[in-house]
Motif scaffolding. Structure first.
Motif, PDB file in Angstrom:
ATOM      1  N   ASP A  86       5.659  12.956   7.872  1.00 52.47           N
ATOM      2  CA  ASP A  86       4.852  11.799   8.267  1.00 52.47           C
ATOM      3  C   ASP A  86       4.511  10.992   7.013  1.00 52.47           C
ATOM      4  N   PHE A  87       5.463  10.191   6.542  1.00 54.70           N
ATOM      5  CA  PHE A  87       5.230   9.307   5.398  1.00 54.70           C
ATOM      6  C   PHE A  87       5.739   7.924   5.740  1.00 54.70           C
ATOM      7  N   ARG A  88       5.243   6.942   4.990  1.00 52.23           N
ATOM      8  CA  ARG A  88       5.624   5.548   5.217  1.00 52.23           C
ATOM      9  C   ARG A  88       5.284   4.761   3.960  1.00 52.23           C
ATOM     10  N   PRO A  89       5.825   3.561   3.824  1.00 52.21           N
ATOM     11  CA  PRO A  89       5.517   2.763   2.630  1.00 52.21           C
ATOM     12  C   PRO A  89       4.036   2.407   2.551  1.00 52.21           C
ATOM     13  N   GLY A  90       3.477   2.565   1.359  1.00 53.49           N
ATOM     14  CA  GLY A  90       2.144   2.066   1.085  1.00 53.49           C
ATOM     15  C   GLY A  90       2.243   0.621   0.626  1.00 53.49           C
ATOM     16  N   ASP A  91       1.129   0.059   0.185  1.00 53.10           N
ATOM     17  CA  ASP A  91       1.091  -1.351  -0.209  1.00 53.10           C
ATOM     18  C   ASP A  91       2.035  -1.692  -1.362  1.00 53.10           C
ATOM     19  N   GLU A  92       2.335  -0.738  -2.229  1.00 44.12           N
ATOM     20  CA  GLU A  92       3.162  -1.010  -3.403  1.00 44.12           C
ATOM     21  C   GLU A  92       4.623  -0.631  -3.200  1.00 44.12           C
ATOM     22  N   SER A  93       5.000  -0.257  -1.968  1.00 48.43           N
ATOM     23  CA  SER A  93       6.378   0.171  -1.688  1.00 48.43           C
ATOM     24  C   SER A  93       6.990  -0.650  -0.566  1.00 48.43           C
ATOM     25  N   LEU A  94       8.264  -0.998  -0.743  1.00 52.76           N
ATOM     26  CA  LEU A  94       9.022  -1.674   0.309  1.00 52.76           C
ATOM     27  C   LEU A  94       9.502  -0.671   1.341  1.00 52.76           C
ATOM     28  N   GLU A  95       9.906   0.503   0.855  1.00 56.20           N
ATOM     29  CA  GLU A  95      10.355   1.578   1.730  1.00 56.20           C
ATOM     30  C   GLU A  95      10.241   2.894   0.990  1.00 56.20           C
ATOM     31  N   VAL A  96      10.209   3.979   1.738  1.00 53.32           N
ATOM     32  CA  VAL A  96      10.229   5.326   1.175  1.00 53.32           C
ATOM     33  C   VAL A  96      11.269   6.126   1.934  1.00 53.32           C
TER      34      VAL A  96
END
Length: 184
Positions: free
Chosen positions: A123-133
């Motif tokens: 259960d992960f997803r991009p935070g404000d500083e990421s376009l994608e993970v």
């Protein structure tokens, strides 16, 4: 630096008594302003045989891939900083392991510390500083699009160590000036 952050008076660059390096010193209140290296901390989060990487949504290196990492804040430990940065950049829950790499980067006055970690779930997803993970196996790492040399070195050591089945601590220096003395 032009003005004292304590009293607002002008500062001068000079070597204070008992010191050996030039510092910004306030002649009015006597405050010595030290400028010290920044500490960057992050996590090499593992899930089975894959590593969690983030694609940067900020400069420097917008659009390039990196481990979740960033500047340590005041009043937190390096371990707390690694967990916080992983949450901020990848919204990922991790169990932090041992410190894995400590890389001095003297030409930009930084120290980079990366911990090994275990992802607790997917259960992960991009935070404000990421376009994608995304999770990457070794053969899928976008090596030509890794944001920073310290991250590439950490990943190279990780995959080499995994093949060897040994997990030493790596203390490295990037961009260090050559040692004084005669050269061969």
């Amino acid at each position: 630096m032009k003005f004292c952050s304590s009293c607002g008076a002008p500062v001068r660059l000079r070597i204070p008594s008992g010191d050996s390096l030039p510092r910004h010193v306030c002649d009015q209140c006597g405050t010595i302003h030290y400028r010290n290296p920044k500490v960057v901390v992050g996590a090499l989060a593992e899930w089975e045989d894959r590593i969690l990487l983030c694609r940067r949504a900020i400069e420097p290196r917008y659009g390039a891939w990196t481990l979740p990492a960033g500047f340590m804040e005041n009043e937190e430990s390096t371990a707390q900083a690694a967990a916080r940065e992983t949450w901020e950049e990848a919204c990922a829950h991790i169990e932090l392991g041992a410190m894995y790499t400590l890389i001095d980067v003297p030409h930009i006055s930084q120290v980079h510390i990366i911990y090994r970690a275990r992802l607790l779930d997917l259960d992960f997803r991009p935070g404000d500083e990421s376009l994608e993970v995304a999770l990457f196996g070794e053969k899928d790492i976008p090596w030509d699009r890794i944001a920073f040399r310290t991250i590439a070195l950490t990943l190279q050591h990780y995959f080499d160590d995994r093949r060897k089945g040994a997990w030493p601590f790596h203390n490295l220096v990037i961009g260090a000036p050559p040692a004084p003395g005669p050269r061969p």
